[in-house]
Design a protein around this motif. Structure first.
Motif, PDB file in Angstrom:
ATOM      1  N   LEU A  25       5.764  -1.783  13.290  1.00  0.00           N
ATOM      2  CA  LEU A  25       4.747  -2.703  12.780  1.00  0.00           C
ATOM      3  C   LEU A  25       3.825  -2.049  11.754  1.00  0.00           C
ATOM      4  O   LEU A  25       2.661  -2.401  11.634  1.00  0.00           O
ATOM      5  CB  LEU A  25       3.926  -3.297  13.934  1.00  0.00           C
ATOM      6  N   ILE A  26       4.335  -1.072  11.040  1.00  0.00           N
ATOM      7  CA  ILE A  26       3.613  -0.406   9.952  1.00  0.00           C
ATOM      8  C   ILE A  26       4.479  -0.558   8.717  1.00  0.00           C
ATOM      9  O   ILE A  26       5.676  -0.292   8.766  1.00  0.00           O
ATOM     10  CB  ILE A  26       3.427   1.108  10.241  1.00  0.00           C
ATOM     11  N   PHE A  44      -1.418   2.439   4.189  1.00  0.00           N
ATOM     12  CA  PHE A  44      -0.383   1.691   4.896  1.00  0.00           C
ATOM     13  C   PHE A  44      -0.994   0.409   5.432  1.00  0.00           C
ATOM     14  O   PHE A  44      -2.219   0.229   5.412  1.00  0.00           O
ATOM     15  CB  PHE A  44       0.278   2.508   6.018  1.00  0.00           C
ATOM     16  N   ASN A  45      -0.136  -0.457   5.923  1.00  0.00           N
ATOM     17  CA  ASN A  45      -0.576  -1.731   6.475  1.00  0.00           C
ATOM     18  C   ASN A  45      -0.088  -1.851   7.911  1.00  0.00           C
ATOM     19  O   ASN A  45       1.088  -1.642   8.189  1.00  0.00           O
ATOM     20  CB  ASN A  45      -0.026  -2.874   5.623  1.00  0.00           C
ATOM     21  N   SER A  46      -1.005  -2.179   8.813  1.00  0.00           N
ATOM     22  CA  SER A  46      -0.657  -2.435  10.211  1.00  0.00           C
ATOM     23  C   SER A  46      -0.589  -3.946  10.384  1.00  0.00           C
ATOM     24  O   SER A  46      -1.586  -4.643  10.209  1.00  0.00           O
ATOM     25  CB  SER A  46      -1.721  -1.831  11.133  1.00  0.00           C
ATOM     26  N   ARG A  47       0.593  -4.450  10.732  1.00  0.00           N
ATOM     27  CA  ARG A  47       0.795  -5.897  10.807  1.00  0.00           C
ATOM     28  C   ARG A  47       0.221  -6.526  12.075  1.00  0.00           C
ATOM     29  O   ARG A  47       0.023  -7.728  12.127  1.00  0.00           O
ATOM     30  CB  ARG A  47       2.276  -6.233  10.709  1.00  0.00           C
ATOM     31  N   ILE A  52      -3.204   3.558  16.703  1.00  0.00           N
ATOM     32  CA  ILE A  52      -2.425   4.365  15.764  1.00  0.00           C
ATOM     33  C   ILE A  52      -2.996   5.770  15.758  1.00  0.00           C
ATOM     34  O   ILE A  52      -4.218   5.952  15.723  1.00  0.00           O
ATOM     35  CB  ILE A  52      -2.496   3.778  14.335  1.00  0.00           C
ATOM     36  N   GLN A  53      -2.127   6.759  15.804  1.00  0.00           N
ATOM     37  CA  GLN A  53      -2.557   8.144  15.686  1.00  0.00           C
ATOM     38  C   GLN A  53      -1.917   8.729  14.429  1.00  0.00           C
ATOM     39  O   GLN A  53      -0.700   8.638  14.243  1.00  0.00           O
ATOM     40  CB  GLN A  53      -2.165   8.952  16.915  1.00  0.00           C
ATOM     41  N   PHE A  72      -6.213  -1.111  15.599  1.00  0.00           N
ATOM     42  CA  PHE A  72      -6.346  -1.283  14.154  1.00  0.00           C
ATOM     43  C   PHE A  72      -5.362  -2.325  13.649  1.00  0.00           C
ATOM     44  O   PHE A  72      -4.204  -2.352  14.050  1.00  0.00           O
ATOM     45  CB  PHE A  72      -6.112   0.058  13.440  1.00  0.00           C
ATOM     46  N   ILE A  73      -5.839  -3.176  12.737  1.00  0.00           N
ATOM     47  CA  ILE A  73      -4.970  -4.132  12.035  1.00  0.00           C
ATOM     48  C   ILE A  73      -5.447  -4.198  10.595  1.00  0.00           C
ATOM     49  O   ILE A  73      -6.642  -4.073  10.322  1.00  0.00           O
ATOM     50  CB  ILE A  73      -4.981  -5.532  12.696  1.00  0.00           C
TER      51      ILE A  73
END
Length: 108
Positions: A25-26, A44-47, A52-53, A72-73
């Motif tokens: 999902l990244i 980057f984009n988190s959908r 997230i690390q 995070f999104i």
């Protein structure tokens, strides 16, 4: 059969494998400039909302930089400054509950 003739039986059923398709999902991961002489820009984009690390590891796997993002999104942008680190190859690791993305960074 001994004379170079082989019999092959084709299966009627599909073959099932246990390979999992990783969906972390990244997406839209960009690291620039790469190679770099001092700083890297990471985006980057988190959908989906997820923990997230982000880690920067040296060539022997020692953690040099670590950042944790809780739930995070959206779009993430970060400047990674390696000017106080030794020149060489580093690895960016983006880890979610679903898997790990690895990218190579070249610091000249």
């Amino acid at each position: 059969h001994g004379n170079g003739v082989y019999q092959i039986d084709l299966l009627e059923q599909p073959i099932t494998t246990n390979i999992q398709e990783t969906n972390v999902l990244i997406d839209n991961i960009q690291i620039f400039p790469n190679p770099s002489v001092n700083v890297f820009n990471l985006t980057f984009n988190s959908r989906e909302k997820q923990d997230i690390q982000i880690k920067i590891l040296n060539s022997i796997g020692k953690r040099m930089i670590s950042k944790e993002l809780q739930q995070f999104i959206g779009e993430y942008t970060k400047e990674i400054d390696l000017t106080d680190k030794a020149k060489g190859i580093y690895f960016l690791e983006i880890e979610t509950d679903e898997g790990i993305i690895n990218k190579k960074l070249i610091f000249q």
